[in-house]
Design an enzyme around this catalytic site. Structure first.
Site, PDB file in Angstrom:
ATOM      1  CG  ASP A 116       5.868  -4.841  -2.122  1.00 32.72           C
ATOM      2  OD1 ASP A 116       5.791  -3.744  -1.526  1.00 32.72           O
ATOM      3  OD2 ASP A 116       4.906  -5.377  -2.709  1.00 32.72           O
ATOM      4  CD  GLU A 174       5.477  -1.389   3.885  1.00 35.03           C
ATOM      5  OE1 GLU A 174       5.023  -2.550   3.912  1.00 35.03           O
ATOM      6  OE2 GLU A 174       5.900  -0.861   2.853  1.00 35.03           O
ATOM      7  CG  ASP A 177       0.611  -0.227  -3.740  1.00 37.30           C
ATOM      8  OD1 ASP A 177       1.605  -0.439  -4.462  1.00 37.30           O
ATOM      9  OD2 ASP A 177       0.132  -1.080  -2.978  1.00 37.30           O
TER      10      ASP A 177
HETATM   11  C1  GLC Z   1       2.124  -4.158  -3.265  1.00 33.67           C
HETATM   12  C2  GLC Z   1       3.194  -3.370  -4.000  1.00 33.67           C
HETATM   13  C3  GLC Z   1       2.939  -3.429  -5.477  1.00 33.67           C
HETATM   14  C4  GLC Z   1       2.918  -4.873  -5.927  1.00 33.67           C
HETATM   15  C5  GLC Z   1       1.855  -5.650  -5.148  1.00 33.67           C
HETATM   16  C6  GLC Z   1       1.870  -7.127  -5.449  1.00 33.67           C
HETATM   17  O1  GLC Z   1       0.899  -3.555  -3.403  1.00 33.67           O
HETATM   18  O2  GLC Z   1       3.250  -2.051  -3.547  1.00 33.67           O
HETATM   19  O3  GLC Z   1       3.927  -2.717  -6.179  1.00 33.67           O
HETATM   20  O4  GLC Z   1       2.652  -4.956  -7.286  1.00 33.67           O
HETATM   21  O5  GLC Z   1       2.073  -5.476  -3.767  1.00 33.67           O
HETATM   22  O6  GLC Z   1       3.091  -7.677  -5.140  1.00 33.67           O
END
Ligand code: GLC
Length: 816
Positions: free
Chosen positions: A405, A408, A482
């Site tokens: 995650d 980017e 998200d």
């Molecule tokens: C980001 C991710 C989400 C995750 C959060 C905390 O917002 O897109 O899926 O739960 O980070 O890690």
């Protein structure tokens, strides 16, 4: 909240471009060197490479010597130039392959690609660049042009009239149609006009823009840094473009079966008791589930490659207990490494120079969950190996999947990412972050996948990522970031994931139920119904929102969700088949109707229904308090999955859809292979395969063919031939149905004694199976060969002994 100040004229940039835009001018010379054509203009020029009869690379160069390197998007084995004849006339250079003719106008560098009938497929009118390093090209657009692809973008399926930016961006704000850049960038545009389609892939990981807003005149592609390196990919069908694009950038590896089960997530399950309790609840409630995710709270103050000693004191014990329940965990791993001299990973990263630095040598630091952090430079294979190797920490615990995650990379600052002047070492060919940005996330997932593969010793790894670039499909599944628990976001997930599928991302899906905001009982039901037929199927929600595990809204909702999640598991053999097809051909698991019915004008922008594979039509309800919806059935005859009613296609029908029903239709002449209901993908229940055959009109007849792919579901041994493929064929005419099956490949032996065929075919109410006796369903369940009536819709079930030699049988309608 923004005010009108956001659109003050001076904020909108120069309305008239003040810079000079250069073009190569006319061709002054051209040469062929090792099958590469180098065409030099008055300034700069263009390199033309035919990678096959159908794929041409055209790279603009500004310097004297063209640079022919590609990014990691392109499979090196596909970038071999082939020799095709070229003819020079007074005004043109004409290159001819068996499929296309590429005509380069000498005076202007205008490029036309024609098919063998002389129809213009693509016309590139102008390529130019400015002194600041931006490039730009303009292409012909027709009044009947439609646009697809571009990976993960908001809005509808057809991108005509839209403009998008490719710049991987962490967007927590609601994903609205006007948002031009999200987490993934796949600069592939598929242009369909009339009976022709082609793809243009811009291999540039910096910022690029695709602008299709001028209705029917021209569209443009531009990039702000780096090379204008474009690949023309021939059709004529969109399917051809997808297959060829994925031959160039790679296809998904067949995932382990567990990864295509149902996944449950939450930001965050806070401690190991909660995780174990969650797994037990799934099993007690008999709701199938394969994976529970560990979001950032599992770590010790968000340090990657650690577990929190208080809340997760014994991960090995937790993982063992989960294993006994058939549940796996997939922990999150972000790229940000906490700045902390007492933290091994950070220390090692600094000492061995693994973090991104500026040219002058200082490490770039940015703030993310752990506070001030450093970011590994995955462009350097030495660092990628180091990072991959760190995953031994997880694989030693029995973990086989990782969730990437914030790659980017997301940074909590104004630009939302790394400073543009940070350098990437890039194996000795350093580039700025500005030029490299969109590759960062993909290279992280590549390092992760390769590290896991190394340490899993033959088991298939699973990686999930938020960011990516063209080619990411080779390493990771992608989820759409998200989203929110809005009905609009549920609806938008269809075109988004369908276009991702056309862009090579066959293994993708949204957070089911919605991530931010609060879901509702109905939204969760409708979203899960839609989501269980998406390739990637995970329910995930944010901290501070209503809980959305399947039992969160009382028994009725729980019952419906159990049914639909169960359906995914019963359809697992069929789904797995489609994943295999994606690995072999690049075609997506779920498809927009335009992919299968390119000549049907009703489906050019149809994206509130989709096809699972070729022949199963799924029409989710995506509005609250709605129990009817219009469904478009393309040509052919379609059988209602729920009640067997036969509908003539080529028209809209009104489907009745109370909360427990999501409209589904199967095209006549289709087999769907189902297996037993399992609580997790590789639960050892009695193995069984039922081939459901959907037919409708006995008198007119139909035929159906299917190929069932099977292997052990978890190792790579299928790549050495340890798989089986069974061909099933049905031919119905004049009251007879002939069924034949045979193994065309038998490197894997499924553990079962019998095979079943369920014939959803109305005239069989009065039919009999030649040479087999009618027996009860109980006798069938005991493993005897025979046939029985199913009651519903007059279908009958036939059971035969499994044999590697295959077999055949004939079903005859009774006279009178
Ligand atoms: C980001 C991710 C989400 C995750 C959060 C905390 O917002 O897109 O899926 O739960 O980070 O890690």
């Amino acid at each position: 909240m923004e005010s009108s100040e956001a659109i003050r004229p001076e904020k909108m940039g120069p309305l008239v471009m003040k810079e000079t835009w250069n073009t190569p001018g006319g061709i002054v010379s051209w040469e062929r060197s090792e099958n590469i054509y180098i065409c030099r203009g008055e300034c700069g020029g263009m390199v033309i490479m035919f990678l096959s009869d159908e794929i041409v690379r055209m790279k603009v160069f500004r310097d004297k010597v063209p640079d022919l390197t590609t990014t990691a998007a392109i499979l090196p084995e596909c970038c071999i130039p082939h020799l095709f004849p070229v003819e020079e006339t007074e005004n043109e250079l004409i290159f001819t392959t068996s499929a296309i003719r590429l005509i380069l106008e000498k005076s202007s560098f205008l490029i036309k690609v024609e098919n063998m009938q002389g129809k213009v497929i693509m016309q590139q009118n102008l390529t130019s660049w400015n002194p600041r390093g931006a490039s730009h090209a303009e292409y012909d657009m027709q009044p009947d042009s439609h646009f697809y692809g571009l990976g993960e973008k908001a809005s509808f399926l057809d991108k005509r009239g839209e403009r998008y930016t490719n710049w991987n961006t962490d967007v927590f704000a609601p994903h609205l149609p006007e948002i031009e850049a999200l987490y993934e960038s796949i600069p592939l545009l598929i242009h369909m006009h009339g009976e022709l389609s082609y793809g243009l892939f811009l291999d540039n990981p910096g910022r690029s823009d695709f602008d299709m807003r001028s209705h029917g005149v021209a569209f443009t592609i531009s990039c702000s840094t780096g090379a204008y390196d474009i690949y023309f990919i021939n059709g004529p069908h969109i399917k051809d473009v997808v297959k060829r694009y994925t031959s160039l950038t790679g296809r998904i590896p067949l995932p382990p079966k567990w990864a295509i089960g149902y996944h449950q997530s939450r930001y965050s399950y806070m401690n190991q008791q909660e995780v174990l309790q969650l797994a037990r609840t799934f099993r007690e409630k008999r709701i199938p589930c394969d994976v529970i995710y560990l979001d950032i709270h599992y770590m010790d103050e968000y340090r990657v490659f650690t577990f929190d000693p208080v809340n997760f004191p014994s991960p090995d014990k937790m993982i063992r207990e989960l294993g006994e329940l058939g549940v796996r965990i997939v922990p999150i791993v972000d790229p940000g490494v906490k700045k902390d001299p007492n933290y091994e990973v950070y220390k090692e990263g600094v000492l061995d120079k693994h973090f991104c630095r500026r040219l002058e040598g200082d490490i770039f630091f940015g703030e993310v969950w752990p506070g001030i952090s450093a970011f590994p430079d995955f462009s350097d294979s030495r660092t990628a190996e180091w990072w991959g190797d760190l995953h031994k920490y997880y694989t030693d615990l029995g973990i086989q999947g990782i969730w990437n995650d914030m790659n980017e990379p997301a940074v909590f600052n104004e630009s939302k990412t790394m400073d543009l002047d940070v350098m990437h070492f890039n194996n000795g060919r350093p580039v700025t972050h500005e030029e490299y940005h969109n590759l960062y996330g993909m290279m992280m997932s590549k390092a992760t996948y390769e590290g896991l593969a190394e340490h899993l010793q033959g088991e298939r790894p699973f990686v999930l990522t938020r960011a990516g670039y063209a080619g990411i499909q080779r390493y990771a599944a992608v989820w759409t970031g998200d989203n929110r628990s809005f009905w609009e976001h549920m609806a938008m997930a269809m075109p988004m994931v369908l276009n991702m599928g056309l862009s090579g991302l066959a293994f993708a899906g949204p957070d089911i139920g919605g991530f931010a905001h609060h879901t509702s009982a109905q939204l969760l039901v409708r979203w899960t119904q839609m989501g269980v037929f998406f390739p990637y199927c995970r329910n995930h929600s944010s901290i501070g929102t209503l809980r959305q595990e399947p039992w969160s809204f009382g028994e009725e909702v729980e019952g419906i969700l159990r049914e639909f999640i169960g359906l995914r598991y019963r359809w697992m053999p069929h789904l797995y088949n489609l994943f295999r097809e994606a690995e072999v051909s690049g075609l997506p698991v779920i498809r927009p109707l335009i992919l299968e019915y390119p000549r049907d004008p009703h489906v050019t922008n149809l994206c509130d229904q989709y096809l699972l594979g070729e022949n199963v039509l799924i029409a989710p309800v995506y509005r609250p308090d709605t129990d009817h919806r219009s469904v478009y059935l393309p040509e052919g005859r379609w059988i209602d999955y729920w009640d067997g009613e036969v509908h003539e296609g080529g028209r809209h029908i009104l489907a009745v859809a109370p909360l427990r029903i999501m409209p589904m239709y199967v095209r006549e002449g289709t087999f769907v292979a189902e297996g037993p209901l399992k609580q997790y993908a590789q639960e050892e229940t009695g193995e069984m395969i039922i081939f459901h055959l959907y037919g409708a009109q006995a008198e007119e007849g139909f035929s159906a063919s299917y190929s069932l792919y099977e292997d052990d579901g978890h190792s790579f041994s299928y790549r050495k031939g340890d798989y089986s493929e069974m061909r099933v064929h049905a031919e119905a005419e004049k009251g007879r149905l002939m069924l034949k099956w045979s193994y065309t490949m038998d490197g894997y032996k499924p553990h079962r004694e019998t095979l079943r065929f369920a014939l959803c075919y109305p005239f069989f109410e009065t039919a009999a199976v030649e040479g087999l006796g009618e027996i009860s369903i109980e006798e069938l369940d005991e493993g005897r060969a025979g046939w029985t009536r199913n009651g519903k819709g007059g279908s009958i079930i036939v059971q035969v002994s499994e044999s590697r030699d295959g077999g055949e049988l004939v079903i005859v309608a009774a006279q009178g």
